[in-house]
Design a protein around this motif. Structure first.
Motif, short mmCIF file in Angstrom:
data_model
loop_
_atom_site.label_atom_id
_atom_site.label_comp_id
_atom_site.label_asym_id
_atom_site.label_seq_id
_atom_site.Cartn_x
_atom_site.Cartn_y
_atom_site.Cartn_z
N ALA A 1 0.83 -1.21 0.00
CA ALA A 1 0.00 0.00 0.00
C ALA A 1 0.86 1.26 0.00
N THR A 2 1.91 1.24 0.86
CA THR A 2 2.78 2.42 0.93
C THR A 2 3.57 2.60 -0.35
N SER A 3 4.12 1.52 -0.88
CA SER A 3 4.89 1.62 -2.12
C SER A 3 4.00 2.03 -3.28
N GLY A 4 2.77 1.49 -3.30
CA GLY A 4 1.85 1.88 -4.37
C GLY A 4 1.53 3.36 -4.33
N LEU A 5 1.32 3.88 -3.11
CA LEU A 5 1.05 5.31 -2.97
C LEU A 5 2.26 6.13 -3.40
N ALA A 6 3.46 5.69 -3.02
CA ALA A 6 4.67 6.42 -3.40
C ALA A 6 4.82 6.44 -4.92
N ILE A 7 4.55 5.32 -5.57
CA ILE A 7 4.65 5.26 -7.03
C ILE A 7 3.63 6.19 -7.67
N GLU A 8 2.41 6.19 -7.15
CA GLU A 8 1.39 7.07 -7.72
C GLU A 8 1.77 8.54 -7.55
N LEU A 9 2.19 8.91 -6.34
CA LEU A 9 2.54 10.30 -6.10
C LEU A 9 3.72 10.74 -6.96
N ALA B 1 4.63 9.42 -9.89
CA ALA B 1 4.19 9.47 -11.29
C ALA B 1 3.31 10.68 -11.57
N ARG B 2 2.57 11.13 -10.57
CA ARG B 2 1.69 12.29 -10.79
C ARG B 2 2.41 13.62 -10.55
N THR B 3 3.51 13.57 -9.82
CA THR B 3 4.27 14.81 -9.57
C THR B 3 5.25 15.10 -10.70
N ARG C 1 6.88 18.81 -13.39
CA ARG C 1 8.23 19.29 -13.69
C ARG C 1 8.59 19.03 -15.16
N GLY C 2 7.57 18.70 -15.96
CA GLY C 2 7.81 18.48 -17.39
C GLY C 2 8.44 17.15 -17.72
N ARG C 3 8.40 16.20 -16.79
CA ARG C 3 9.08 14.91 -16.96
C ARG C 3 8.05 13.81 -17.24
N LEU C 4 7.38 13.94 -18.39
CA LEU C 4 6.31 13.00 -18.74
C LEU C 4 6.85 11.61 -18.99
N ASP C 5 7.97 11.50 -19.68
CA ASP C 5 8.54 10.19 -19.96
C ASP C 5 8.94 9.47 -18.67
N ASP C 6 9.50 10.22 -17.74
CA ASP C 6 9.87 9.62 -16.46
C ASP C 6 8.63 9.12 -15.73
N ALA C 7 7.55 9.90 -15.81
CA ALA C 7 6.31 9.49 -15.17
C ALA C 7 5.80 8.19 -15.77
N ASP C 8 5.86 8.07 -17.09
CA ASP C 8 5.42 6.83 -17.75
C ASP C 8 6.26 5.64 -17.29
N ALA D 1 4.99 2.29 -15.39
CA ALA D 1 5.31 0.97 -15.94
C ALA D 1 6.03 0.10 -14.91
N TYR D 2 6.93 0.72 -14.16
CA TYR D 2 7.64 -0.03 -13.11
C TYR D 2 6.66 -0.65 -12.13
N GLY D 3 5.67 0.14 -11.70
CA GLY D 3 4.69 -0.37 -10.74
C GLY D 3 3.74 -1.37 -11.33
N LEU D 4 3.24 -1.09 -12.53
CA LEU D 4 2.27 -1.97 -13.15
C LEU D 4 2.86 -3.34 -13.49
N ASP D 5 4.16 -3.36 -13.82
CA ASP D 5 4.81 -4.60 -14.22
C ASP D 5 5.62 -5.24 -13.09
N HIS D 6 5.42 -4.75 -11.88
CA HIS D 6 6.26 -5.23 -10.78
C HIS D 6 6.00 -6.71 -10.51
N GLU D 7 7.05 -7.41 -10.14
CA GLU D 7 6.94 -8.85 -9.88
C GLU D 7 6.11 -9.16 -8.64
N ASP D 8 6.03 -8.20 -7.74
CA ASP D 8 5.18 -8.37 -6.55
C ASP D 8 3.74 -8.09 -6.97
#
Length: 267
Positions: free
Chosen positions: A218-226, A228-230, A234-241, A245-252
């Motif tokens: 839950a905590t890691s998911g929130l951190a990933i969301e925050l 990706a949305r932040t 800063r103009g870093r759309l590719d980094d957000a994607d 992707a890192y979270g959606l494809d995570h092995e956990d």
């Protein structure tokens, strides 16, 4: 010639001629004054001559006149002459010569010109990718700004931008907070925007560290969301994607499920 004209100081006559477009006449008077080693107006005349000769297209002659003024050591006109030399070298892209001339401004030590020299040296250092030197020069500019709050704020803003570029948002925030303490009213909004940017960068760093620390799903998911949305702020759309992707494809699977729920809220 009237008696009033006879009583007009040569410098004033030269200035009037220059303003009227008679650069040759002005240059003749200023050349004579600048050539007198014991003349009380030598330094000022030499600076004026440098300006007139530059307007006439005689760049080397203008520099020779500026060097004459600089050699006098006059606290006002020697500093002006060094600035004249430095700005000319910068226009021609001669960074080393410009740096030497700005250093000469510091050598003269006239308080009104010292902060400007530090700012210029910071600019030249940044252009040469010498960020340590640029930071040092900007800090010096802020320190010697005296009662000029606008100049101090300008130096602080440039320093904060430099620190952000270097990935030091915490240090940038400290600089901006200090500047806010004495900022003129019309500078406060700009400083607060920069401070907000620094805080966004700090937030991104904290969110990324929280992900690396590997907390519960839950905590890691929130951190990933925050994160990706932040990042897009800063103009870093590719980094957000990439973060999504890192979270959606995570092995956990539990973490991937958390991220999927957060990601799909926008769809």
């Amino acid at each position: 010639m009237t008696s009033s004209e006879l009583e007009t100081p040569p410098l004033d006559t030269a200035r009037r001629l220059a303003e009227d477009g008679d650069l040759e006449g002005a240059a003749a008077i200023l050349t004579e004054l600048a050539a007198d080693p014991d003349g009380p107006d030598r330094a000022q005349a030499a600076v004026g001559l440098a300006v007139v000769l530059e307007e006439r297209g005689d760049v080397e002659g203008a520099r020779a006149a500026a060097r004459t003024a600089l050699a006098t050591g006059h606290p006002e006109f020697a500093a002006q002459a060094a600035c004249h030399l430095a700005q000319g070298f910068e226009r021609e892209g001669r960074a080393e010569q410009a740096r030497g001339a700005w250093q000469a401004v510091l050598g003269v030590g006239t308080p009104a010109y010292v902060p400007l020299a530090h700012l210029a040296l910071a600019r030249l250092a940044a252009e040469a990718d010498d960020y340590d030197e640029a930071e040092s020069a900007l800090r010096s500019a802020a320190e010697v700004a005296g009662d000029d709050d606008e100049l101090r704020v300008h130096a602080a803003q440039q320093l904060a931008d430099l620190l952000l570029e270097r990935g030091e948002p915490g240090a940038a925030a400290e600089v901006l907070l200090e500047a806010l303490g004495s900022a003129p009213p019309d500078s406060v909004a700009r400083l607060r925007v920069q401070l907000g940017i620094a805080h966004l960068e700090l937030a991104c760093a904290e969110f990324a560290q929280a992900v690396d620390d590997g907390g519960d799903a839950a905590t890691s998911g929130l951190a990933i969301e925050l994160l990706a949305r932040t990042l897009p702020l800063r103009g870093r759309l590719d980094d957000a994607d990439r973060v999504w992707a890192y979270g959606l494809d995570h092995e956990d699977e539990a973490l991937a499920g958390e991220v999927r729920l957060r990601h799909d809220r926008d769809t």
